[in-house]
Motif scaffolding. Structure first.
Motif, mmCIF file in Angstrom:
data_model
loop_
_atom_site.group_PDB
_atom_site.id
_atom_site.type_symbol
_atom_site.label_atom_id
_atom_site.label_comp_id
_atom_site.label_asym_id
_atom_site.label_seq_id
_atom_site.Cartn_x
_atom_site.Cartn_y
_atom_site.Cartn_z
ATOM 1 N N GLU A 221 0.837 -1.192 0.000
ATOM 2 C CA GLU A 221 0.000 0.000 0.000
ATOM 3 C C GLU A 221 0.876 1.247 0.000
ATOM 4 O OE1 GLU A 221 -2.566 2.542 -0.517
ATOM 5 O OE2 GLU A 221 -3.250 0.449 -0.461
ATOM 6 N N PHE A 222 0.673 2.125 -0.998
ATOM 7 C CA PHE A 222 1.499 3.326 -1.119
ATOM 8 C C PHE A 222 0.663 4.590 -1.276
ATOM 9 C CE2 PHE A 222 0.623 1.685 -5.290
ATOM 10 C CZ PHE A 222 0.292 2.795 -6.033
ATOM 11 N N GLY A 223 -0.662 4.460 -1.293
ATOM 12 C CA GLY A 223 -1.510 5.639 -1.489
ATOM 13 C C GLY A 223 -1.593 6.006 -2.955
ATOM 14 N N ARG A 224 -1.012 7.158 -3.321
ATOM 15 C CA ARG A 224 -1.016 7.601 -4.717
ATOM 16 C C ARG A 224 0.408 7.858 -5.187
ATOM 17 N NH1 ARG A 224 -5.864 11.980 -4.143
ATOM 18 N NH2 ARG A 224 -4.274 12.926 -2.825
ATOM 19 N N ILE A 225 0.667 7.604 -6.460
ATOM 20 C CA ILE A 225 1.945 7.927 -7.071
ATOM 21 C C ILE A 225 1.830 9.342 -7.638
ATOM 22 C CG2 ILE A 225 1.346 6.882 -9.299
ATOM 23 C CD1 ILE A 225 4.831 6.737 -7.738
ATOM 24 N N ALA A 226 2.736 10.234 -7.245
ATOM 25 C CA ALA A 226 2.696 11.638 -7.688
ATOM 26 C C ALA A 226 3.750 11.861 -8.768
ATOM 27 C CB ALA A 226 2.928 12.576 -6.509
ATOM 28 N N VAL A 227 3.341 12.475 -9.869
ATOM 29 C CA VAL A 227 4.233 12.726 -11.004
ATOM 30 C C VAL A 227 4.157 14.206 -11.370
ATOM 31 C CG1 VAL A 227 4.779 12.159 -13.391
ATOM 32 C CG2 VAL A 227 3.866 10.394 -11.873
ATOM 33 N N ASN A 228 5.317 14.852 -11.489
ATOM 34 C CA ASN A 228 5.353 16.260 -11.871
ATOM 35 C C ASN A 228 5.026 16.415 -13.351
ATOM 36 O OD1 ASN A 228 6.477 17.898 -9.452
ATOM 37 N ND2 ASN A 228 7.754 16.060 -9.527
ATOM 38 N N LEU A 229 4.245 17.436 -13.672
ATOM 39 C CA LEU A 229 3.809 17.693 -15.045
ATOM 40 C C LEU A 229 4.240 19.088 -15.447
ATOM 41 C CD1 LEU A 229 2.089 16.335 -17.289
ATOM 42 C CD2 LEU A 229 0.118 17.551 -16.385
ATOM 43 N N SER A 230 4.953 19.214 -16.578
ATOM 44 C CA SER A 230 5.417 20.521 -17.034
ATOM 45 C C SER A 230 4.313 21.248 -17.798
ATOM 46 C CB SER A 230 6.638 20.365 -17.951
ATOM 47 O OG SER A 230 6.247 19.834 -19.199
ATOM 48 N N ALA A 231 4.469 22.574 -17.887
ATOM 49 C CA ALA A 231 3.476 23.373 -18.611
ATOM 50 C C ALA A 231 3.416 22.969 -20.071
ATOM 51 C CB ALA A 231 3.815 24.857 -18.483
ATOM 52 N N ARG A 232 4.577 22.664 -20.657
ATOM 53 C CA ARG A 232 4.600 22.314 -22.081
ATOM 54 C C ARG A 232 3.876 21.002 -22.344
ATOM 55 N NH1 ARG A 232 9.928 23.339 -25.833
ATOM 56 N NH2 ARG A 232 8.957 22.960 -27.860
ATOM 57 N N GLN A 233 4.009 20.039 -21.398
ATOM 58 C CA GLN A 233 3.261 18.782 -21.544
ATOM 59 C C GLN A 233 1.761 19.039 -21.550
ATOM 60 O OE1 GLN A 233 5.675 16.639 -18.324
ATOM 61 N NE2 GLN A 233 4.754 14.957 -19.446
ATOM 62 N N CYS A 234 1.318 19.924 -20.670
ATOM 63 C CA CYS A 234 -0.119 20.203 -20.546
ATOM 64 C C CYS A 234 -0.716 20.689 -21.852
ATOM 65 C CB CYS A 234 -0.367 21.257 -19.466
ATOM 66 S SG CYS A 234 0.055 20.721 -17.802
ATOM 67 N N HIS A 235 0.070 21.440 -22.617
ATOM 68 C CA HIS A 235 -0.470 22.096 -23.807
ATOM 69 C C HIS A 235 -0.254 21.305 -25.085
ATOM 70 C CE1 HIS A 235 -1.481 25.510 -21.377
ATOM 71 N NE2 HIS A 235 -0.231 25.746 -21.038
#
Length: 851
Positions: free
Chosen positions: A664-678
């Motif tokens: 059990e680890f809860g949630r995996i958090a991943v950083n997302l860049s602004a350029r990826q979002c667009h």
């Protein structure tokens, strides 16, 4: 083809005596009689009355059930027998066949059954050759063939035919060839009592086939000449795409043709048969078609046109009769185009394609044209029939879509994709002509103030005005593009001196700096411009763009409203950064990146409630590198998108592994860049990754910088709401840095705030930073948001956060970032020993802290 075929009575088509049997005749005996007589049906008679019929299609049930051949045929026949009167005209019979969907009718005269008429009889005698010539196999809808392998059990193949109401299945052989098993083959097998084995033992091989471009008429003639009732259809690559039967031909004889044909016969009788059926048929086709139709003689002189032709071209039939179709010539196609067209007509019998023509009014239009050669009874070309439709609007729509894919919707300027394409093209051209190319980056100074004070609508109006001024300030041969936000870029070609570029830059400064009238208010905005030169500063597009960007920031440092050329001394690390870009690309190709993972803890229970994925670079010479050594360069280049995609894929894969191991680890958090979002592909990539890794979306949390959500609030809001519908959690990273307004939190679907570590590090218990932390925690609780404190490094900091009521913490005191296998040990320990005593947090993490 003559209209007389319509009134032919069906009794004249009966070419063989009626094959009959009694109801108590066994199915096996009936099958043998069918096979011996070469018939497709047998009529079941009880005395003088026809009580039913048994056909090759019914043989499928007998072939599937081993007991059926021994049953009396009266138990399995189709009853009652559907009949037509012997005097029924052939055309009316064709309508009845199409409406009923059956393949056999009994023919009765004076109450007695005298024979059977089939679909094949109608097709052979209908006389619809003109229509069949105009239709290619690829223009009609055919069901994809049901294909079984050569080792498929015969019994299962027959069951498949019966279950799907098929009169044939295709057999695929290992050598790539195809065969076919038909109802008639099943009849033969029942008669010979050879229903065992695999389908390849009994199929006909090879399957005869024609190209999809052949006409329906050619297919009909081929089937009659080869004495076959099924024909394969192949696409231009030779792949088998369909199987054509006589039933398919029947379905593609237009019902309008059948009904209007009867009207043509009445008209012919009144005109004492002075018109040939082909001309009457042409009238019917012309009157009913929405497409323009033109018929010429074999020399290309126009003989007939329809009303749709007049509507589409503006020319009446009197105006074009006897003239060449070249009167429509637009001049957009050269002589070789028409030479190739006529060559195709002569050699292949048809031509299809797009062609620009001109209406009588002089207006150009684009049409999709099909030309088919028509042969006389001796096989010589007698006419050409052209059918066309106006596709100008469709092409305009397609071009509009292409325009939107390469242009900025707000300003109408080229977007980043088109800018990069034109820059690449300009570099190639300049390398051949030994000339220079200038790349300019322009950024509006303090443009954010316009959005913050007057709103995004006002900001959009300013951007449109600036774009108009920029486009007017360069030559038609140059390119100005909007890259996003308030960033613009230029490609300048064919200048004689670099000073000319400077003059253009200065002119743009003056033009953009002029007041903009916005609802009675004068708005002033100034630009900063950076310039790089090919080949002096670089020879690659990405390199020139990066250097122009650096030069632009140099111009901003001068105080804004300035331009600056790139200089090698501008930054000591410029060349090193360019070299680093190449290394970073190779690192992705060589699989040198890896992920470390840092747990996040519930500060009240000590339980791991999340794990953040952190990027590392295992450099072959410099060892393990943290992101601060390379991530800023990655974010300035196009590499951020594929690398971000790799990080997301790897993190989701590892999370799935923990779930499969029962950790059990809860949630995996991943950083997302602004350029990826667009990027347009982000949601598609996310969907694919979650599907491939089978990670539940609620187990994934995406972290975005606070600056990303604020600078592109409207655009990012659409994405975040879409992620919310997919149950993907959203966290705001480095919260509290540089923004005073928190109103956006109520508008965005955010569920976690991560307080920037700067508020905790280096501050004493009475500092203002501690007060800000308490305020953010209280606000988070009021908004029902989880609050995570980053950078927890001392027991005193931990005690403060617990006292402040902070939900969660992350930092070296609790656990250092570590490879997945070390985190496995922690999660396994937690599973076996949880809950951890509150005082043992730091001590139990000694091994991990060593990472």
């Amino acid at each position: 083809m003559y209209t007389s075929s319509y009134h032919v009575p069906i009794s004249s088509l009966i070419a063989r005596p009626l094959l009959t049997c009694t109801p108590d005749t066994s199915v096996r005996e009936a099958v043998r009689r069918l096979l011996a007589e070469g018939c497709s049906s047998i009529v079941v008679m009880e005395g003088a009355s026809a009580v039913g019929i048994w056909t090759e299609q019914d043989a499928l049930s007998a072939g599937e059930d081993a007991n059926t051949p021994d049953l009396p045929i009266g138990a399995v026949m189709s009853a009652p027998l559907l009949t037509l009167d012997a005097d029924t005209p052939l055309g009316e019979a064709a309508v009845r066949f199409k409406q009923s969907g059956i393949r056999h009718f009994g023919v009765v005269k004076d109450g007695a059954c005298i024979g059977v008429i089939t679909q094949t009889d109608v097709i052979v005698n209908q006389g619809a050759e003109f229509f069949l010539r105009l239709k290619s196999l690829e223009s009609i809808q055919l069901r994809a063939p049901v294909v079984v392998p050569e080792q498929y059990p015969l019994h299962d193949a027959i069951a498949t035919m019966r279950r799907n109401k098929l009169d044939a299945v295709v057999v695929a052989y290992a050598d790539g060839e195809h065969g076919i098993l038909t109802e008639r083959d099943v009849v033969r097998l029942i008669a010979n009592e050879t229903l065992a084995g695999v389908v390849s033992d009994h199929a006909s091989r090879p399957l005869r086939a024609l190209a999809a471009t052949q006409s329906l008429y050619a297919a009909q003639r081929f089937m009659l000449q080869q004495h076959i009732r099924h024909l394969g259809v192949r696409d231009p690559k030779g792949r088998l795409t369909a199987v054509l039967s006589f039933a398919d031909i029947m379905q593609n004889i237009e019902e309008e043709y059948l009904s209007e044909l009867q009207s043509a016969l009445v008209e012919r009788d009144e005109a004492l048969e002075r018109a040939r059926f082909s001309l009457r048929m042409a009238d019917l086709v012309f009157d009913s078609a929405l497409e323009g139709i033109m018929v010429t003689d074999r020399h290309g002189k126009i003989e007939r046109v329809n009303q749709a032709f007049t509507r589409l071209t503006g020319y009446s039939d009197e105006e074009v009769f006897g003239r060449s179709p070249s009167l429509l010539n637009s001049g957009h196609q050269d002589a070789s185009f028409y030479k190739n067209m006529w060559h195709s007509l002569v050699t292949n019998g048809h031509w299809q394609g797009e062609i620009w023509n001109r209406r009588k009014s002089g207006e150009l239009y684009l049409e999709y044209l099909t030309i088919t050669s028509i042969h006389d009874t001796e096989g010589n070309i007698s006419h050409y029939a052209g059918i066309f439709s106006d596709i100008t609007q469709r092409r305009q729509n397609e071009e509009r879509l292409r325009y939107l894919a390469t242009h900025d919707v707000l300003t109408g300027l080229p977007n980043r994709a088109l800018f990069e394409e034109r820059l690449e093209r300009a570099i190639i051209h300049a390398s051949h002509s030994k000339r220079q190319v200038a790349v300019m980056y322009l950024d509006l100074d303090r443009f954010k103030l316009v959005n913050d004070t007057l709103g995004h609508h006002a900001g959009d109006e300013v951007l449109k005005t600036v774009a108009s001024r920029l486009a007017a300030g360069v030559r038609d041969s140059d390119t100005v593009a909007r890259l996003g936000g308030d960033e613009f870029a230029f490609v300048l070609e064919e200048f004689n001196d670099v000073r000319d570029v400077g003059r253009i830059a200065k002119s743009l400064l003056n033009s953009v700096g002029q007041a903009i009238d916005l609802n009675g208010h004068d708005i002033f905005t100034t630009p900063s411009i950076g310039i790089s030169i090919y080949p002096d500063d670089g020879t690659e597009a990405e390199q020139l763009m990066m250097l122009a960007d650096q030069a632009m920031y140099g111009a901003k440092n001068q105080g804004c409203n300035a331009f600056q050329f790139f200089e090698s001394k501008m930054t000591s690390s410029a060349i090193a950064q360019l070299d680093m870009v190449g290394e970073l690309h190779r690192a992705l190709e060589q699989n040198e990146y890896c992920l470390f993972y840092q747990p996040q803890y519930d500060l009240s229970s000590g339980r791991v409630v999340g794990v953040e994925a952190l990027l590392r670079w295992r450099h072959p010479h410099r060892g393990l590198l943290l992101p601060d050594k390379f991530i800023s360069i990655v974010e300035q280049s196009a590499l951020i998108v594929p690398l971000g995609r790799w990080v997301l894929q790897e993190a989701c894969r590892q999370a799935r592994n923990w779930l499969d191991a029962g950790l059990e680890f809860g949630r995996i958090a991943v950083n997302l860049s602004a350029r990826q979002c667009h990027t347009d592909s982000f949601l598609t990539d996310l969907t694919r990754i979650l599907s491939e890794t089978a990670l539940p979306p609620e187990r994934l949390q995406l972290e975005l910088l606070e600056s990303t959500t604020m600078n592109t609030r409207e655009e990012i809001g659409v994405l975040l709401r879409e992620l919310e519908t997919r149950n993907v959690s959203i966290a705001i990273d480095d919260f509290g840095t540089g923004y005073s307004s928190l109103a956006y939190l109520k508008d965005l679907p955010v569920d976690t705030l991560k307080i920037d570590r700067s508020f905790l590090s280096g501050c004493d218990a009475h500092s203002a930073d501690r007060a800000i932390i308490r305020a953010i925690v209280a606000m988070g609780r009021a908004l029902d948001l989880d609050v995570v404190m980053e950078g927890v490094e001392t027991p005193e900091q931990l005690a403060f956060l617990q006292d402040a009521g902070c939900h969660q913490g992350q930092g070296f005191l609790l656990a250092r970032p570590a490879p997945a296998e070390r985190v496995n040990e922690l999660l396994s320990w937690q599973r076996n020993a949880f809950p951890m005593p509150p005082g043992q947090h730091h001590a139990s993490k000694t091994a991990l802290a060593g990472m």
